[in-house]
Design a protein around this motif. Structure first.
Motif, PDB file in Angstrom:
ATOM      1  N   UNK A 134     -22.747 -17.060  10.881  1.00 14.18           N
ATOM      2  CA  UNK A 134     -21.410 -17.280  11.416  1.00 14.18           C
ATOM      3  C   UNK A 134     -21.450 -17.482  12.923  1.00 14.18           C
ATOM      4  N   UNK A 135     -22.291 -16.696  13.611  1.00 13.08           N
ATOM      5  CA  UNK A 135     -22.422 -16.831  15.064  1.00 13.08           C
ATOM      6  C   UNK A 135     -23.068 -18.164  15.421  1.00 13.08           C
ATOM      7  N   UNK A 136     -24.122 -18.533  14.699  1.00 14.04           N
ATOM      8  CA  UNK A 136     -24.822 -19.784  14.997  1.00 14.04           C
ATOM      9  C   UNK A 136     -23.923 -20.992  14.775  1.00 14.04           C
ATOM     10  N   UNK A 137     -22.962 -20.888  13.853  1.00 15.64           N
ATOM     11  CA  UNK A 137     -22.049 -21.993  13.584  1.00 15.64           C
ATOM     12  C   UNK A 137     -21.106 -22.262  14.754  1.00 15.64           C
ATOM     13  N   UNK A 138     -20.864 -21.239  15.585  1.00 15.59           N
ATOM     14  CA  UNK A 138     -19.916 -21.411  16.696  1.00 15.59           C
ATOM     15  C   UNK A 138     -20.581 -21.291  18.064  1.00 15.59           C
ATOM     16  N   UNK A 139     -21.837 -20.863  18.095  1.00 11.87           N
ATOM     17  CA  UNK A 139     -22.531 -20.697  19.372  1.00 11.87           C
ATOM     18  C   UNK A 139     -22.670 -22.046  20.051  1.00 11.87           C
ATOM     19  N   UNK A 140     -22.308 -22.072  21.326  1.00 17.86           N
ATOM     20  CA  UNK A 140     -22.379 -23.328  22.056  1.00 17.86           C
ATOM     21  C   UNK A 140     -23.248 -23.206  23.286  1.00 17.86           C
ATOM     22  N   UNK A 141     -22.612 -22.937  24.422  1.00 19.63           N
ATOM     23  CA  UNK A 141     -23.323 -22.883  25.694  1.00 19.63           C
ATOM     24  C   UNK A 141     -24.405 -21.811  25.666  1.00 19.63           C
ATOM     25  N   UNK A 142     -25.556 -22.148  26.223  1.00 23.26           N
ATOM     26  CA  UNK A 142     -26.668 -21.198  26.254  1.00 23.26           C
ATOM     27  C   UNK A 142     -26.497 -20.145  27.340  1.00 23.26           C
TER      28      UNK A 142
END
Length: 263
Positions: A156-164
């Motif tokens: 779920x986090x990886x689906x919305x993670x954007x900026x590093x």
């Protein structure tokens, strides 16, 4: 989520900790390219300390599993710049910690530091902790919520993670997995004051640094309350850029110059 990402695991409880075994199962549900570099011994509470000026020894403990006599941050550095230098990890998972990492406590968390160091190197950093009831002793912990819901939470986090420039702090509640009340994006609790204090030992003249009481009041919308009262998985996005930009913009040019007077 990238197909079959390279994942680096670390923790602060040590390479033999049961929470790391839980994390391995979580990671292997996401990818078959999983590596471990974890501390040889318990490094809880070390925060983001680096081992400078001392030699560190890396030991192979199994296929794709290494340990070293350093901190979680050391382990991530070793994993990214040495063990996996030819193909750096896409994701760094840190944990699963034995006990919750909530509020201002995360500033001293070695678990959070592992994820933070991963993010500083350009990976998606996620710290995971399984809450426990410390009143019932440190040996009584149910890993069920993290074990059963960990992979789904990370996805779920990886689906919305954007900026590093962001890393994530995750806590699993104390309850049966079937009783978990969803996943919530929440801010971390800012306590009224530091929760740490010096506590006398039974040995004369000796003391412990510990948390005796949680500072009150607590914000009903922050991680501490949501985890314990609502029984939800808490996910807190944290920034690597810690500058108070509003302060900079508001007071730019207003600091007095106190250097030597010009002739």
């Amino acid at each position: 989520m990238k197909a079959n990402p390279r994942i680096l695991l670390t923790n602060d409880d040590g390479v033999d900790a049961p929470g790391l075994a839980v994390l391995l199962d979580i990671a292997r549900d996401l990818s078959d390219d999983v590596w471990v570099v974890a501390p040889t011994n318990n490094q809880s509470g070390t925060g983001h300390r680096m081992t400078f000026g001392y030699e560190i020894e890396i030991e192979a403990r199994g296929e794709r599993i290494f340990c070293l006599d350093g901190t979680p941050a050391d382990c991530v550095v070793a994993g990214i710049t040495h063990v996996l230098k030819d193909k750096r990890p896409d994701i760094v998972l840190s944990g699963v910690n034995r006990g919750q990492n909530l509020g201002d406590i995360m500033h001293c968390s070695g678990t959070a530091a592992g994820a933070r160091e991963g993010a500083l190197h350009g990976a998606i950093g996620i710290a995971l902790s399984q809450a426990m009831d410390y009143d019932h002793g440190r040996d009584e912990i149910d890993w069920g919520p993290a074990a059963e819901l960990g992979a789904e939470t990370v996805r779920s986090i990886l689906d919305v993670a954007g900026a590093r420039d962001t890393y994530f702090n995750v806590n699993f509640p104390i309850c049966a997995p079937s009783e978990v009340n969803g996943i919530r994006l929440v801010p971390h609790q800012r306590f009224a004051h530091s929760p740490f204090e010096l506590y006398p030992s039974d040995n004369p003249g000796k003391h412990f640094v510990t948390i005796l009481n949680t500072p009150k009041p607590l914000d009903a919308g922050a991680d501490f309350h949501i985890l314990h009262e609502d029984k939800a998985i808490t996910v807190t996005p944290l920034m690597l850029q810690q500058t108070d930009m509003e302060f900079v913009q508001r007071h730019q040019g207003r600091l007095p110059f106190t250097g030597p007077a010009r002739a």
